[in-house]
Design an enzyme around this catalytic site. Structure first.
Site, short mmCIF file in Angstrom:
data_model
loop_
_atom_site.label_atom_id
_atom_site.label_comp_id
_atom_site.label_asym_id
_atom_site.label_seq_id
_atom_site.Cartn_x
_atom_site.Cartn_y
_atom_site.Cartn_z
NE ARG A 1 35.49 42.50 29.55
CZ ARG A 1 34.68 41.46 29.60
NH1 ARG A 1 33.54 40.69 30.48
NH2 ARG A 1 36.26 41.26 30.11
NE ARG A 2 35.11 40.03 25.85
CZ ARG A 2 33.99 39.78 26.26
NH1 ARG A 2 32.90 40.22 25.90
NH2 ARG A 2 34.60 38.77 26.99
CG HIS B 1 36.79 45.82 37.59
ND1 HIS B 1 36.86 45.93 38.71
CD2 HIS B 1 36.59 44.42 38.23
CE1 HIS B 1 36.78 44.86 39.69
NE2 HIS B 1 37.09 44.11 39.32
CG PHE B 2 40.24 43.17 33.15
CD1 PHE B 2 40.31 42.24 33.81
CD2 PHE B 2 40.53 42.61 32.17
CE1 PHE B 2 40.77 40.21 34.00
CE2 PHE B 2 41.79 41.93 32.08
CZ PHE B 2 41.28 40.31 32.70
CG HIS B 3 42.90 48.20 31.48
ND1 HIS B 3 41.88 47.31 30.44
CD2 HIS B 3 43.82 48.22 30.59
CE1 HIS B 3 42.05 46.33 29.59
NE2 HIS B 3 44.07 47.33 29.25
CE1 TYR C 1 39.98 38.12 45.80
CE2 TYR C 1 38.88 36.90 44.17
CZ TYR C 1 39.04 38.27 45.07
OH TYR C 1 38.21 39.38 45.64
CG HIS D 1 36.29 35.56 41.07
ND1 HIS D 1 36.03 37.18 40.73
CD2 HIS D 1 36.16 35.53 42.28
CE1 HIS D 1 35.76 37.41 41.84
NE2 HIS D 1 36.42 36.50 42.91
#
Length: 544
Positions: free
Chosen positions: A436-437, A371-373, A224, A220
């Site tokens: 997801r994968r 979301h990641f993208h 950041y 996580h």
């Protein structure tokens, strides 16, 4: 001597950027193949596995592109605001670069040879070749040498300027690298003491829950580590590009310190559905996760206050008249600004992911990938592109021409359209339960898969448009590095104003003590429980 040091520092930064964009080229191609396979429109040739290209895409873009670009940018930022590196920092910086590069080649080679098809998260009990884990260790250790170069330069500046507040951009760079060093202790721990001995056959089994927890202790704050360099540009560089100044030096420093405090002890919110972790500790870390909203809102307020103040200085009237006064034809502003806007829906999606109840709906679906993208591949990457358009010619002694500036804006539009189509379809398919994968061929006769097909076709369309965007940005980067006219491109740094910054904001004893306390509170008891109540450890298996 000063010019010599400047030249050495520029070469060090450029070397990192070249590796980063090489990773973008290979990882981007893997991403295109991935969405085409997911849509059912492409069958990979014999010898190439879907999960292999998934691993290539995730590792090269999520870890290698970002880490090399960020370290190169941080080196350049410290040199620009605190002066040329000493011989010691230059040696440490190059040592870090070569160790990271060797590690990258080792790990990437194992993935390409299908000996490390363990996905971006390399969770146990999936097992990779030991060279993959050793390569990752080299990347992490090399980054620590790079961090030592930055910290050495920062300490030298403070020694030479006793009692003075350090330059804002330097301070932000140090916060970013300190966050990285502390966070990577987790992934270094699981790789060195669990996964590497396991893959070498020294130990037969590994505790999966412990390894996943150590990974997310790192995973996580990694987000950041990606975001803070973008925030550096938003806070301290974009105001200069638009002709303004930093809204508040103190607010900017405080927001970075809060990101440092609240980004590390929150890994459990990625493990909300996992057994073996008491609900109280999950709840505590969810609360700490939501605390990061505070510096995020501080950042949004600061940025848009800067934009409005500058717009009104230029004669803007009315509630939103200042928007028309912003330099929309300047890629140095427009490209990162699109990234800023993308962070609004991305941040909202992050709140859903971190919420215990709502996470149950989207966990391990392709919603998470969407979301990641939005966060990394739009907010962060577009800001990195915007930085590159002035940083690369600044380092190579060339200029950003009008033609390249225009093409950069076109590239950002292409990227935004492609990402909008792909990410939105991922979110929608995730709400319908799309995994997801998994590849298209693994869905079998699942009736719900029929509902996912249109969205996966949209993902393929969006991914293809994105690949065009990758080709454009690589063309721009090569042109700016080697073919643009010789000249001087400035490294824009905004004035922080004359307001006095409280000394407590740079008292590292205070903030590192608080951070240590938060980490111990969030992780010590759960780790004791994991060790005392550990189930039989798992043997490994390979995905291929």
């Amino acid at each position: 001597m000063k010019n010599m040091s400047d030249t050495r520092g520029r070469s060090l930064s450029l070397a990192h950027l070249y590796v980063a964009y090489s990773a973008l080229a290979l990882g981007g191609l893997a991403g295109l193949l991935q969405v085409l396979v997911r849509s059912g429109g492409l069958t990979l040739p014999a010898g190439i596995d879907y999960y292999q290209i998934l691993t290539v895409h995730g590792v090269l873009l999520g870890l290698i592109l970002t880490t090399f670009f960020i370290i190169g940018f941080l080196h350049a930022s410290i040199i620009r605001t605190s002066g040329p590196y000493s011989n010691r920092s230059i040696v440490l910086g190059w040592l870090g670069f070569w160790i990271m590069l060797i590690g990258t080649i080792m790990s990437a080679s194992m993935i390409l040879l299908n000996e490390a098809t363990v996905l971006y998260t390399f969770y146990a009990p999936l097992m990779a070749h030991w060279l993959f884990y050793l390569g990752l260790t080299f990347v992490v250790v090399g980054s620590w040498f790079s961090g030592a170069a930055m910290i050495s330069a920062y300490r030298h500046w403070r020694k030479e300027h006793p009692g003075q507040t350090s330059p804002l951009l330097t301070f932000m760079a140090i916060i970013t690298i300190v966050l990285w060093i502390i966070a990577t202790l987790g992934v270094a721990g699981t790789v060195l003491f669990q996964l590497l001995p396991w893959s070498l056959g020294i130990v037969e089994r590994v505790d999966v829950l412990t390894s996943r927890t150590l990974f997310w202790y790192f995973g996580h704050p990694l987000v950041y580590f990606w975001l803070l360099p973008a925030y550096m540009a938003w806070y301290a560089i974009i105001p200069k590009v638009i002709g303004g100044r930093v809204f508040s030096d103190s607010l900017a420093r405080l927001s970075f310190l809060l990101f440092l405090l609240f980004s590390i002890p929150v890994g459990f919110h990625h493990q909300l559905v996992e057994p073996g972790i008491d609900a109280f500790w999950k709840y505590l870390q969810v609360v700490l996760t939501f605390m990061v909203v505070i510096p995020s809102l501080m950042t949004a307020f600061s940025l848009f206050a800067t934009f409005e103040i500058r717009g009104r200085e230029l004669g803007a009237k009315g509630l939103f008249g200042w928007l028309r006064k912003l330099p929309w034809k300047d890629a140095r502003f427009t490209v990162p600004f699109i990234g800023m806007l993308a962070f609004i829906p991305a941040g909202a999606g992050g709140l859903i992911n971190a919420s215990n109840q709502m996470n149950q709906v989207v966990h391990n679906t392709i919603w998470v990938t969407g979301h990641f993208h939005l966060t990394l591949a739009t907010t962060v990457v577009l800001t990195f592109f915007g930085i590159s358009y002035w940083l690369i010619p600044h380092l190579t002694g060339r200029v950003l021409t009008k033609e390249m500036n225009r093409l950069a804006i076109i590239q950002a539009i292409v990227w935004t359209v492609g990402m909008g189509i792909m990410s939105l379809s991922m979110h929608a398919a995730g709400l319908l339960g799309a995994p997801r994968r998994s590849a298209f061929s693994t869905y079998g006769d699942a009736p719900q898969a029929l509902a996912w097909i249109p969205y996966q076709a949209a993902q393929a369309i969006g991914g293809t448009i994105l690949f065009i965007g990758i080709i454009l940005v690589l063309y721009i980067v090569v042109s700016l590095a080697f073919f643009s006219p010789k000249g001087t491109e400035t490294f824009p740094v905004a004035d922080s104003g004359s307001a006095k910054t409280p000394k407590a904001l740079e008292d590292w004893r205070i903030w590192l003590t608080i951070l240590t306390a938060l980490i111990l509170i969030a992780y010590s008891v759960p780790f004791i429980d994991m060790i005392q109540q550990a189930p039989p450890a798992s043997k490994g298996y390979r995905l291929w």
